[in-house]
Design a protein around this motif. Structure first.
Motif, PDB file in Angstrom:
ATOM      1  N   ILE A 387       9.904   6.523  29.398  1.00 14.31           N
ATOM      2  CA  ILE A 387       8.482   6.742  29.159  1.00 14.31           C
ATOM      3  C   ILE A 387       7.807   5.494  28.616  1.00 14.31           C
ATOM      4  O   ILE A 387       6.613   5.268  28.828  1.00 14.31           O
ATOM      5  CB  ILE A 387       8.301   7.941  28.195  1.00 14.31           C
ATOM      6  N   SER A 388       8.577   4.635  27.937  1.00 14.12           N
ATOM      7  CA  SER A 388       7.981   3.442  27.326  1.00 14.12           C
ATOM      8  C   SER A 388       7.499   2.438  28.371  1.00 14.12           C
ATOM      9  O   SER A 388       6.773   1.495  28.032  1.00 14.12           O
ATOM     10  CB  SER A 388       8.974   2.768  26.380  1.00 14.12           C
ATOM     11  N   ASN A 389       7.890   2.634  29.624  1.00 12.92           N
ATOM     12  CA  ASN A 389       7.371   1.772  30.690  1.00 12.92           C
ATOM     13  C   ASN A 389       5.890   2.014  30.942  1.00 12.92           C
ATOM     14  O   ASN A 389       5.230   1.197  31.600  1.00 12.92           O
ATOM     15  CB  ASN A 389       8.131   2.011  32.001  1.00 12.92           C
ATOM     16  N   VAL A 390       5.378   3.142  30.444  1.00 11.95           N
ATOM     17  CA  VAL A 390       4.005   3.530  30.767  1.00 11.95           C
ATOM     18  C   VAL A 390       3.129   3.697  29.528  1.00 11.95           C
ATOM     19  O   VAL A 390       2.042   3.125  29.450  1.00 11.95           O
ATOM     20  CB  VAL A 390       3.994   4.836  31.595  1.00 11.95           C
ATOM     21  N   LEU A 391       3.589   4.482  28.554  1.00  9.95           N
ATOM     22  CA  LEU A 391       2.727   4.754  27.400  1.00  9.95           C
ATOM     23  C   LEU A 391       2.441   3.481  26.615  1.00  9.95           C
ATOM     24  O   LEU A 391       3.363   2.707  26.312  1.00  9.95           O
ATOM     25  CB  LEU A 391       3.383   5.780  26.481  1.00  9.95           C
ATOM     26  N   PRO A 392       1.187   3.226  26.269  1.00 12.11           N
ATOM     27  CA  PRO A 392       0.857   2.036  25.478  1.00 12.11           C
ATOM     28  C   PRO A 392       1.616   2.027  24.148  1.00 12.11           C
ATOM     29  O   PRO A 392       1.872   3.084  23.555  1.00 12.11           O
ATOM     30  CB  PRO A 392      -0.655   2.181  25.244  1.00 12.11           C
ATOM     31  N   TYR A 393       1.948   0.839  23.684  1.00 17.24           N
ATOM     32  CA  TYR A 393       2.763   0.684  22.469  1.00 17.24           C
ATOM     33  C   TYR A 393       2.145   1.415  21.290  1.00 17.24           C
ATOM     34  O   TYR A 393       2.845   2.088  20.522  1.00 17.24           O
ATOM     35  CB  TYR A 393       2.919  -0.803  22.147  1.00 17.24           C
TER      36      TYR A 393
END
Length: 477
Positions: A387-393
């Motif tokens: 999911i971290s590939n998409v959701l902003p940091y």
């Protein structure tokens, strides 16, 4: 006076009910919905299949709507004894006092009783905290990052709520209200700077004296297009975006006497995150499909059933982060949220992505092998990924921080192999239309916008209340 209501969800149905119950001629009311009659709605997605991307999403469209007939069936009540209860499900407090909204909340509950809830084993929940619950409440109040909205609620269940909406549907039909299903709003009829009707299915023109847009979250992008086309005044929008969490029920047991914990978190970035739509023990994660501007977008949501045959011994809930935008981003749905959903769908082979919390916090994607290391099996077959590939940091950091803080209340949730995250979940109610009052009047003459599409409500009770207010304004006109 002919009234056309676009959308047969909670807001639209309660508008029609209030009109009929005040003596309005049902033959002068038409409800139009893209979906089907409630008894014909069926979703084929289960734990063994991904979203089948039906032409019209049966979870979101049709009589009863998405937030009503095909959601968890919780009614979060407003009352002056719990002032923060007004935070749950909308912003009507901007227009009406909590005393007035409490009266209307009770009126909504009476309608549910009248149409079948009184014959069900439905209990009021919220104030009867057990020992664990009282200890959790103490910890919440001692944690500077947490706040809580205490309230009373009832839980009907995703399955049994459909019985109630079927009864409402049949009552309206018997009252000569025309419900036109499988019919999609494609345009408004605007003449002399006033709304004179609607266009459905691209070519059928239906004239009306008043048009009520009760399109739900599903219709938010369409509303944005109509506001642009006809220069309808906007309000600054906000978004709710995050993930759906699955956790073993035994870990979440300290929260069981809350039934649905309305918890808010303020972390490093001071963005408000909240637990939303908490489902216990008979809980399932589902896909929702939106068709917007000839593209398909798949998100996630959660259901809570009453039927024991639906038992999973897994709890699910969303963690949603609220982001507000200024005038520089007037279309947060189109310009911010949907590109993120599209990226998730692209990486997720057309659907949603799931990831264990352990994998997320150890900087690795979830695979068929790592999902087996988890203590639970996901109830929705999503693509195993990252999911971290998409959701902003900024959003992802707030979610991670909240889960670590939740571990103080329910030890074990932050032990990564106990928790599965499905992404993304978002609430498409942020193409803010300017509402002149809580009754839904817009800057366009004869045009109302109510319920979730108005960006004023985010839940069943306040959507229903807005329907009642809209109907009474129409009657007074």
């Amino acid at each position: 006076m002919k009234i056309v209501i676009i959308g047969a969800g909670v807001a639209g149905l309660f508008t029609a009910l209030e009109l009929i119950n005040n003596g309005y001629d049902g033959r002068k009311i038409m409800i139009i919905d893209k979906g089907n009659f409630i008894e014909k709605r069926r979703c084929f997605t289960n734990e063994n299949t991904k979203c089948k991307k039906c032409r019209t999403c049966n979870l979101l469209c049709g009589v009863g709507g998405g937030g009503g007939a095909f959601n968890d069936g919780k009614l979060n009540l407003i009352d002056v004894q719990h002032p923060n209860s007004i935070k749950i499900g909308g912003d009507l407090i901007k227009y009406h006092s909590i005393e007035e909204l409490e009266i209307l909340s009770n009126k909504v509950l009476e309608v549910y009783d009248e149409f079948g809830m009184k014959d069900m084993d439905v209990k009021f929940l919220g104030d009867n905290l057990d020992k664990d619950g009282k200890e959790v409440l103490r910890k919440i109040k001692n944690n500077k990052h947490f706040s809580i909205a205490e309230n009373n609620l009832t839980h009907v269940g995703s399955d049994r709520s459909r019985i109630i909406y079927k009864n409402i549907q049949d009552y309206l039909l018997k009252s000569n209200v025309e419900i036109k299903t499988k019919s999609e709003l494609t345009d408004l009829i605007i003449e002399d700077n006033a709304c004179k009707g609607v266009v459905i299915n691209n070519n059928e023109r239906i004239y009306a004296d008043k048009v009520v847009l009760a399109l739900g979250r599903y219709g938010n992008a369409l509303l944005g297009n109509l506001m642009n086309k006809y220069n309808i005044e906007r309000a600054n929008g906000s978004i709710d975006i995050g993930v759906r969490c699955e956790v073993p029920s035994y870990i979440m047991n300290p929260l069981k006497s809350f039934y649905e914990l309305k918890l808010y978190y303020n972390g490093s970035y001071e963005d408000e995150a909240r637990i939303f739509c908490y489902n216990r023990e008979k809980a399932w994660v589902v896909n929702e499909k939106y068709d917007i501007n000839e593209e398909t977008f798949v998100t996630v949501n959660g259901h809570a059933y009453f039927d024991e045959n639906k038992r999973t011994d897994i709890d699910n809930f969303a963690i949603l982060v609220k982001k507000e935008f200024n005038d520089n981003l007037q279309n947060p749905v189109d310009d911010y949220v949907l590109p993120l959903v599209k990226m998730i769908n692209t990486l997720g082979e057309g659907g949603s992505i799931c990831q264990t919390f352990y994998d997320l916090t150890h900087f690795r994607r979830t695979t068929e092998q790592t999902i087996k290391e988890c203590s639970i099996k996901p109830t929705l077959l999503s693509y195993y990924g990252d999911i971290s590939n998409v959701l902003p940091y900024r959003i992802l950091k707030t979610i991670i921080e909240m889960i670590y803080s939740l571990d103080e209340l329910v030890p074990g949730i932050a032990q990564g192999n106990n928790t599965i995250l499905h992404g993304i979940e978002c609430k498409l109610h942020s193409n803010g239309i300017k509402i002149t009052d809580g009754k839904g009047k817009t800057s366009m003459e004869n045009l109302y916008a109510i319920g979730d599409v108005s960006s004023v409500t985010r839940g069943v009770i306040q959507s229903a209340i807005m329907g009642l207010l809209c109907a009474n304004d129409l009657i007074n006109k």
